[in-house]
Design an enzyme around this catalytic site. Sequence first.
Site, mmCIF file in Angstrom:
data_model
loop_
_atom_site.group_PDB
_atom_site.id
_atom_site.type_symbol
_atom_site.label_atom_id
_atom_site.label_comp_id
_atom_site.label_asym_id
_atom_site.label_seq_id
_atom_site.Cartn_x
_atom_site.Cartn_y
_atom_site.Cartn_z
ATOM 1 N N CYS A 54 0.845 -1.189 0.000
ATOM 2 C CA CYS A 54 0.000 0.000 0.000
ATOM 3 C C CYS A 54 0.883 1.242 0.000
ATOM 4 C CB CYS A 54 -0.947 0.020 1.203
ATOM 5 S SG CYS A 54 -0.073 0.163 2.767
ATOM 6 N N CYS A 57 3.186 1.985 2.995
ATOM 7 C CA CYS A 57 4.501 1.326 3.000
ATOM 8 C C CYS A 57 5.531 2.227 2.329
ATOM 9 C CB CYS A 57 4.433 -0.007 2.260
ATOM 10 S SG CYS A 57 3.188 -1.158 2.878
ATOM 11 N N CYS A 126 14.024 -24.731 -13.313
ATOM 12 C CA CYS A 126 13.254 -24.279 -12.148
ATOM 13 C C CYS A 126 13.889 -23.002 -11.612
ATOM 14 C CB CYS A 126 13.159 -25.349 -11.059
ATOM 15 S SG CYS A 126 14.683 -25.565 -10.140
ATOM 16 N N CYS A 129 17.534 -22.946 -10.263
ATOM 17 C CA CYS A 129 18.640 -22.821 -11.221
ATOM 18 C C CYS A 129 19.023 -21.362 -11.395
ATOM 19 C CB CYS A 129 18.242 -23.410 -12.575
ATOM 20 S SG CYS A 129 17.776 -25.160 -12.512
ATOM 21 N N ASP A 504 -15.837 4.270 -18.966
ATOM 22 C CA ASP A 504 -16.072 5.648 -19.375
ATOM 23 C C ASP A 504 -16.954 5.585 -20.626
ATOM 24 O OD1 ASP A 504 -15.614 8.512 -19.613
ATOM 25 O OD2 ASP A 504 -14.394 7.978 -21.355
#
Length: 809
Positions: A54, A57, A126, A129, A504
């Site tokens: 948010c 933060c 993966c 790696c 819109d």
Amino acid sequence: MKFKKSLNLVHVTPSASPADTCCSPDDRHSENNEIIPDDAVGHKTEFIVYGMDCSACANTIEKAVRQTEGITQVQVNYSTGKMKVVALEEAVFEKLPATVEKLGYTLEKVIQKGNSRTYSIEGMDCVSCALTIENHLKSQPSVKHVSVNFSSGKMTIEHDNTVEDIIKEVSKAGFKASLVSRKRSSEVKKDKSGTNRVVLSGVLLLIGIIGSYTGVSEIMINVLYAAAIVFGGFKPAKSAFYAVKSRSLDMNVLMTAAVLGAAAIGEWFEGATVVWLFALGTVLQERSIEKTRNSIRSLIDLAPPEAFVKNGQQLVSKPVEDISVGEIIVVKPGDKIPLDGKVISGESTVNQAPITGESIPVDKHLGDSVYAGTINEHGSLEIRVTKLYEDTTISKIIHLVEEAQEQKAPTEAFVDKFARIYTPIVFIFALSVMLFPPLFIPGTWSEWFYKGLELLVVACPCALVISTPVAIVSAIGNAARNGVLIKGGAFLEVAGRITAIAFDKTGTLTEGKPSVSQVIATGTTEGELLSIAHTLEEYSTHPIAKAVVDYAKAKGFKSLKGEKFRNIVGKGVEAIISGQEYFAGNHKLFQELNNSIGELESRIGILQEEGHTIVIIGTKEKILGVIAVADSVRETTVKAVRDLQRVGISQVVMLTGDNEGTAKKVAAQTGVNRYFAELLPENKATAIKQLQVEGHFAAMVGDGINDAPALATANLGVAMGGAGTDTAMETADIVLMADNLEKLPHTIKLSRRAIRIIKQNIWFSLIIKAAALILIFPELLTLWIAVISDTGAALIVILNSMRLLRVKI
């Protein structure tokens, strides 16, 4: 502010926004006001901030960094997740990651474009790696910064040594790197060494199995199994070495440890089988993942690398990177357009599907814009280049999609955190099973050691870790190829949760340009009325006047000879036609002329209530007729609204600044089930908040410029017509490249399907792991079955995710 729900008109006045909370939807895109100018004095750098949920933060981080000694300016932008910092000395930047980490966030330095290189990495199957490569290269003194993205298969690195040195270091870790260039994928030589090793390992394993049934000595058979382990396990063992060296615990480490352990207790067949199955699974995973990555890489090949530039009367072939703005290029029929530009000669139809996803080719004439990567179908075109190669629409699409791949979705971030905890826990548990039970529980040491080896294999979270990113990349790639930009996995997930969509009106649900809807002739014929109107309005640049002129031309009524044209500001126009003074304008103009509207008064009132703009034509003495002009609803709008309701969007809402009558009419024409009328631009954001207060997850669809406050307030901002406006591509979370809504329902459907597949993948991975763990201790699981459960599950998860590539948008 007013809105219509069902058949009951409800009046709503703008009210204070709900109480702000840290993570309320109101401040999803809120920004800090401080802007760091380009000419700020000092050393400047930029960081990506991870962990912000948010705007509060962002404020917390900004305050903490500002208090750091040596920092002169700081700006944290929550929307982009980036922090810009100016400091007296560059050394100060090294302190910031630790400062921000104390607050619960992490920083990653953004590499300036001019100082970094991008490499393509082969062999990653993966996320672990990617982490191994990163950690290994970070240990090199010549490397200033490195980021490896598993999803895109790319590495961005800032380094002082040569390209060859970097390629060599990556190869040490067991992977292949190549510097990214505009070389076509068909020209790049693929590394087949991994496949060859799998085949050789499999052949040796098969010979060993056959030998065991034909009386070959056990020593010879074990030699064959050991050779199979060496050939099949060379790459994972090499990667494991560098993973351990860089303090990473990836699947290569776990699998290598399991194989070495099997060999240590004399289970050569088990070890060879594990190696071969693991190597085979790795190769299949790599190939499958490459297909998902190619869904993005294929975009790069859309625009040709060279163009024919007009040089006097000659055509010269030049690389697109060397062509400047203003140069004239010639595109022959059937060729791809190499750069963005405007047509200065010729006519043709252009297939814009690669950019906008439009299925029907678009006619292009003098002055029309064309985009790189689109296909010139018929006539030859001369095009004046308006953008450099790196600034073309297709280049921006590629850049935005690659950025989207690098942004982790909430689910992906959660899974990564889970895997980081799960793997070391199971690894420690495996070591404990090997060491402690034999001291207290009857059974041989080798039995418990074998169970520990099985636990090491089960500790590999490959399928779980890969479950989310492959699905996200597949969905984003599919959408990009169909003219929809989804700018990150987080927005893909949000799109799947949307329950209300606000539009819109002008330019989104409607064409955004007025057209004549009705002609009422009272004092003359319709033809004469339109000829007079054509003459009066011909020299006006007002959109209403243009609509009247275009309508008269389309009906075949030419303008008459007029003179002494005069614009009456805010009221209309006048001119002398055939010696008679004529007027075209609004009600106020004819009131001042003391010309009674008479019986047309009630009809004009009804038309105005329905949202029409009225143009009255007449003289000082007589009304000749009325022309009603209105903004027409897009052809695709009604179908898009119906399809959105069909896919489960409970609230399809229209936002407009028009009056109640206009809003009511357009709502009836489009099929929206609710509207907010008489809104000022800032009230549109309040309308979005109203939907959120009612419990809806709201999206806003607009043009990305005038609707910026509402787009920012919504949980998801969707911009239309991204191919024509850079602003739309930059401001929204999802961009519809074509200027219509037909892709939106399918995008929502794709997002929801992606979420379902991600959930399927996660649950499947967890169930397989749980089943394997349970089956270890009743001794129903063998080491090679454990490998199949791991690599097989990962492969199934990848294939399941790849189904998203085939979803039609």
